[in-house]
Scaffold this motif. Structure first.
Motif, PDB file in Angstrom:
ATOM      1  N   TYR A  59      16.549  -7.620  -3.814  1.00 40.80           N
ATOM      2  CA  TYR A  59      15.397  -7.917  -2.945  1.00 40.80           C
ATOM      3  C   TYR A  59      15.482  -7.082  -1.672  1.00 40.80           C
ATOM      4  CZ  TYR A  59      13.156 -11.718  -5.491  1.00 40.80           C
ATOM      5  OH  TYR A  59      12.454 -12.431  -6.424  1.00 40.80           O
ATOM      6  N   ASP A  60      16.673  -7.012  -1.107  1.00 42.53           N
ATOM      7  CA  ASP A  60      16.854  -6.255   0.122  1.00 42.53           C
ATOM      8  C   ASP A  60      16.488  -4.785  -0.084  1.00 42.53           C
ATOM      9  OD1 ASP A  60      18.048  -6.735   2.883  1.00 42.53           O
ATOM     10  OD2 ASP A  60      19.046  -4.880   2.249  1.00 42.53           O
ATOM     11  N   LEU A  63      12.571  -4.308  -0.890  1.00 43.94           N
ATOM     12  CA  LEU A  63      11.729  -4.531   0.289  1.00 43.94           C
ATOM     13  C   LEU A  63      11.982  -3.479   1.365  1.00 43.94           C
ATOM     14  CD1 LEU A  63      11.688  -8.425   0.366  1.00 43.94           C
ATOM     15  CD2 LEU A  63       9.700  -6.929   0.104  1.00 43.94           C
ATOM     16  N   GLY A  67       8.617  -1.726   0.227  1.00 38.57           N
ATOM     17  CA  GLY A  67       8.031  -3.012   0.609  1.00 38.57           C
ATOM     18  C   GLY A  67       6.520  -3.086   0.456  1.00 38.57           C
ATOM     19  N   LYS A  68       5.829  -2.065   0.928  1.00 43.22           N
ATOM     20  CA  LYS A  68       4.360  -2.117   0.906  1.00 43.22           C
ATOM     21  C   LYS A  68       3.817  -2.134  -0.521  1.00 43.22           C
ATOM     22  CE  LYS A  68       3.696  -1.369   5.490  1.00 43.22           C
ATOM     23  NZ  LYS A  68       3.175  -2.408   6.381  1.00 43.22           N
ATOM     24  N   ALA A  70       5.601  -3.233  -3.220  1.00 48.36           N
ATOM     25  CA  ALA A  70       6.062  -4.465  -3.868  1.00 48.36           C
ATOM     26  C   ALA A  70       5.228  -5.667  -3.453  1.00 48.36           C
ATOM     27  CB  ALA A  70       7.532  -4.709  -3.538  1.00 48.36           C
ATOM     28  N   LEU A  71       4.680  -5.644  -2.246  1.00 44.86           N
ATOM     29  CA  LEU A  71       3.941  -6.810  -1.737  1.00 44.86           C
ATOM     30  C   LEU A  71       2.436  -6.713  -1.990  1.00 44.86           C
ATOM     31  CD1 LEU A  71       5.880  -7.446   1.619  1.00 44.86           C
ATOM     32  CD2 LEU A  71       6.059  -8.726  -0.522  1.00 44.86           C
ATOM     33  N   GLN A  72       1.974  -5.627  -2.596  1.00 36.99           N
ATOM     34  CA  GLN A  72       0.549  -5.464  -2.904  1.00 36.99           C
ATOM     35  C   GLN A  72       0.247  -6.023  -4.306  1.00 36.99           C
ATOM     36  OE1 GLN A  72      -2.482  -5.483  -2.116  1.00 36.99           O
ATOM     37  NE2 GLN A  72      -2.791  -3.494  -1.101  1.00 36.99           N
ATOM     38  N   LEU A 275       6.578  -7.820  -6.855  1.00 33.98           N
ATOM     39  CA  LEU A 275       7.900  -7.837  -6.209  1.00 33.98           C
ATOM     40  C   LEU A 275       8.974  -8.318  -7.183  1.00 33.98           C
ATOM     41  CD1 LEU A 275       9.777  -7.678  -3.728  1.00 33.98           C
ATOM     42  CD2 LEU A 275       8.987  -9.963  -3.075  1.00 33.98           C
TER      43      LEU A 275
ATOM     44  N   PRO B  47      -2.320  -2.838   3.065  1.00 31.49           N
ATOM     45  CA  PRO B  47      -0.850  -2.935   3.136  1.00 31.49           C
ATOM     46  C   PRO B  47      -0.327  -2.817   4.563  1.00 31.49           C
ATOM     47  CG  PRO B  47      -1.557  -1.111   1.696  1.00 31.49           C
ATOM     48  CD  PRO B  47      -2.787  -1.697   2.273  1.00 31.49           C
ATOM     49  N   PHE B  50       0.963  -6.074   5.793  1.00 32.72           N
ATOM     50  CA  PHE B  50       2.045  -6.824   5.134  1.00 32.72           C
ATOM     51  C   PHE B  50       3.273  -6.905   6.041  1.00 32.72           C
ATOM     52  CE2 PHE B  50       0.468  -5.107   0.753  1.00 32.72           C
ATOM     53  CZ  PHE B  50      -0.674  -5.886   0.864  1.00 32.72           C
ATOM     54  N   VAL B  52       6.475  -6.810   6.052  1.00 26.64           N
ATOM     55  CA  VAL B  52       7.581  -6.499   5.153  1.00 26.64           C
ATOM     56  C   VAL B  52       8.916  -6.993   5.710  1.00 26.64           C
ATOM     57  CG1 VAL B  52       8.886  -4.646   4.045  1.00 26.64           C
ATOM     58  CG2 VAL B  52       6.393  -4.491   4.182  1.00 26.64           C
ATOM     59  N   ARG B  56      11.465  -9.612   4.105  1.00 24.91           N
ATOM     60  CA  ARG B  56      12.824  -9.184   3.744  1.00 24.91           C
ATOM     61  C   ARG B  56      13.862 -10.136   4.335  1.00 24.91           C
ATOM     62  NH1 ARG B  56      17.083  -7.363   5.045  1.00 24.91           N
ATOM     63  NH2 ARG B  56      16.500  -7.353   7.253  1.00 24.91           N
ATOM     64  N   THR B 243       0.811 -11.803   1.976  1.00 30.74           N
ATOM     65  CA  THR B 243       0.917 -10.734   0.984  1.00 30.74           C
ATOM     66  C   THR B 243       0.461 -11.226  -0.377  1.00 30.74           C
ATOM     67  OG1 THR B 243       2.687  -9.953  -0.520  1.00 30.74           O
ATOM     68  CG2 THR B 243       3.372 -11.182   1.386  1.00 30.74           C
ATOM     69  N   PRO B 244      -0.280 -10.398  -1.119  1.00 32.76           N
ATOM     70  CA  PRO B 244      -0.790 -10.826  -2.433  1.00 32.76           C
ATOM     71  C   PRO B 244       0.210 -10.636  -3.576  1.00 32.76           C
ATOM     72  CG  PRO B 244      -1.721  -8.689  -1.862  1.00 32.76           C
ATOM     73  CD  PRO B 244      -0.852  -9.102  -0.705  1.00 32.76           C
ATOM     74  N   GLY B 245       1.138  -9.679  -3.425  1.00 29.73           N
ATOM     75  CA  GLY B 245       2.015  -9.298  -4.543  1.00 29.73           C
ATOM     76  C   GLY B 245       2.995 -10.366  -4.951  1.00 29.73           C
TER      77      GLY B 245
END
Lengths: 397, 397
Positions: A59-60, A63, A67-68, A70-72, A275, B47, B50, B52, B56, B243-245
């Protein structure tokens, strides 16, 4: 801001919703969460096997570096590199699986729901094992199938029954490795006969395989998928080999079905968390599972041996049970007149729990059966719990 | 191991699956992913918004301190502290929402699917806005409803139409804040009239509210949920404010419905990732959203203003468009004879994309409409893209 004197709604649920019931297992689990209970009821993997640090580091890294992305929002069919990993892991020299045959899902249970959505109409015939996995029966039930239970013996389902029972059916659902609930494994010969019988009928064969990697001897049997990639739908999961709390699994199928499943998934939840998929790929891409899975096998194998030993010591000779070669479950058959639900009520009073067998049947339940899970209970407690059950059963004889 | 001469399956899909189509939007998105395209087509949040680092740090903390719990299976209804947070965030002085009214789901889309599963039979009447959110139409469609489109004007749906059109309907689905696709907002007076009209008919009212927090002036309108907690089903999401992801949303409803939804969810995917819920709770519990949401509002408000300004400059006076007070979308109505699908084909040649309006209608589509999203495009590109569209439209007059 409130409106005046509102009237509570008289709820009118859909016909399918009226058939819904809470899972018998989940209800039992609520009772058995207390720490004093020795619970053989859960289907949960042992948290001792969760690679927490490996996941934390993944995860670390994901992200920190991506990060951008993975979070979309992500694609409905799944994260490309992970689909490729899955396809490679399932390919054999004579049966190559392509990434576009892989649909990532939010746990195997979602795969079952999507298969039901796309393949089952009200009254469709669906062949299942005797007994079968409860979660699959639940997921399919919402779509109104007529279950047909395939006869079985100690070696699992009998493929020769498919030719007559499978006429006009929509699919056959089987769990060939260390089945939930019985722990039984289908032999290579039966797998080949089953694949051939389904092929003859043009009947889609679902191979649900969450436990396949947990073979105690480390040598999984050949997959039915590889015997006929054009006719077998394979379901895999990261729940039992990595961690269940992230909800990640996959369905592998011929393209026409994958396309339909993808459309259904889009309407169902858009896509599985991007993610989660990137992190799992990060965690496993360099071979982590090759070191990790043997540690799970060892733990489960030892605890299975402890339970088999205790059963031999404490259960009466009129009871019988399976001897799993992998996975998480042992299935016990008691003398016909003993109802395992009655046994459960007595056992819970003495702080021991298990799951009665009846809900696992698509048709006529056998009420003298029960499922025992050994993976979350240490050996000394296994021994104690089985001793208590053995005494209760003996008293019921 | 392969069987001899297998025959590819002649797939027989369920009737509902035969109706399934890939979302028009997702298909357009595939075309417009190329970097040279100025895309107003996406429904994706920016994004740039987000958090991040916040996420994290939250993953790190949850996995370090509670890894074994976070990675295990969890309860179907959701992570307790997060359900409590949601309930508190929605409670007002005269309408308290309880944690047991909250069901955590794998994104709002799953909430829509579960509501369809539990409330819609083949042929059930479902009231929707004109136009309505495409993802909801898709999710509900699988269960075979008869959509009834409620008349609307620039202020959104007309509540007085509900009394006659809503007779015998199963539910009314509305998106009162900065609606997708129109950007329209329902006034307080209409909200109260709508809630009262639904209450009079005993008609469940679904208030879908993914954008409510994105009010540019920072003052969201009162929620219909709080006007009648016994009759309104509220849907919220972390997709647009965090965040949507990660796929996380919630449904808030009276207990009899929450219980049914929970049973349906159990059969659908067991539960939403425990880790995700614990991490989101960790990330927001100390008030992070209070600082974070205003930064999203500011960005979207500025880009909305840039687009409105460009529309005024470049679009012909025979076109009209909404002036959103929040959210992510502007809705354009062209002269009747212009088909926005034809416009799209020309626009894509000039590297500009948007979504034609037709798929957003539950019944008769208005083909001279289109949806523009401004949140992922910087102001100078907004200006350029709108200029190109304006010229194309002018040439079609």
């Amino acid at each position: 801001m409130k409106i005046n004197n509102p009237t509570p709604i008289q709820w009118r649920f859909s016909e399918r919703a009226q058939k819904l019931q809470s899972s018998a297992i989940r209800e039992i689990l609520k009772v058995t969460m207390r720490p004093e209970v020795i619970s053989f009821a859960g289907g949960l993997p042992s948290p001792a096997t969760f690679p927490v640090e490996q996941m934390r580091a993944a995860y670390d890294k994901v992200l920190s570096l991506q990060g951008k992305i993975a979070l979309q929002y992500g694609p409905t069919d799944g994260y490309g590199p992970l689909r490729e990993w899955v396809a490679n892991s399932l390919s054999t020299s004579d049966a190559k699986i392509l990434p576009e045959q892989v649909l990532m899902v939010s746990g195997s249970q979602q795969g079952l729901d999507l298969l039901g959505k796309v393949l089952i109409d009200e009254g469709s015939k669906v062949l299942v094992e005797t007994p079968s996995y409860l979660g699959a029966l639940q997921a399919f039930s919402l779509y109104g199938p007529e279950f047909v239970s395939l006869p079985s013996d100690d070696g699992g389902l009998l493929p020769e029954a498919v030719e007559t029972l499978g006429q006009g059916a929509r699919m056959l659902y089987a769990l060939p490795n260390f089945q939930n609930p019985t722990g039984r494994t289908l032999s290579v010969e039966r797998r080949q006969a089953l694949v051939a019988a389904c092929d003859k009928l043009g009947l889609p064969l679902i191979e649900d395989d969450p436990y396949g990697a947990l073979s105690y001897r480390g040598e999984p049997l050949p997959k039915m998928l590889n015997m006929n990639p054009d006719g077998v739908i394979y379901m895999g999961s990261f729940s039992k080999i990595l961690t269940p709390g992230i909800r990640l699994g996959y369905v592998v199928a011929p393209r026409p079905l994958v396309e339909k499943l993808e459309q259904a998934k889009q309407a169902t939840d858009l896509h599985t968390a991007q993610l989660t998929q990137m992190v799992v790929y990060e965690a496993i891409k360099d071979g982590f599972l090759k070191e990790h899975i043997p540690t799970i096998r060892k733990l489960y194998s030892d605890q299975c041996a402890a339970m088999l030993d205790a059963l031999q010591t404490y259960f009466p000779s009129s009871a019988s049970w399976t001897k799993p070669e992998g996975g998480m479950f042992i299935w016990v058959t008691l003398p016909k007149h003993i109802d395992s639900k009655v046994l459960l009520a007595q056992a819970i009073e003495q702080h021991v729990a298990f799951v009665p067998g009846a809900p696992f049947y698509g048709n006529t339940p056998e009420s003298n059966t029960l499922r025992l899970s050994f993976v979350t209970v240490p050996p000394e407690k296994i021994r104690k719990g089985i001793e208590i059950l053995g005494k209760l059963i003996t008293a019921m004889l």
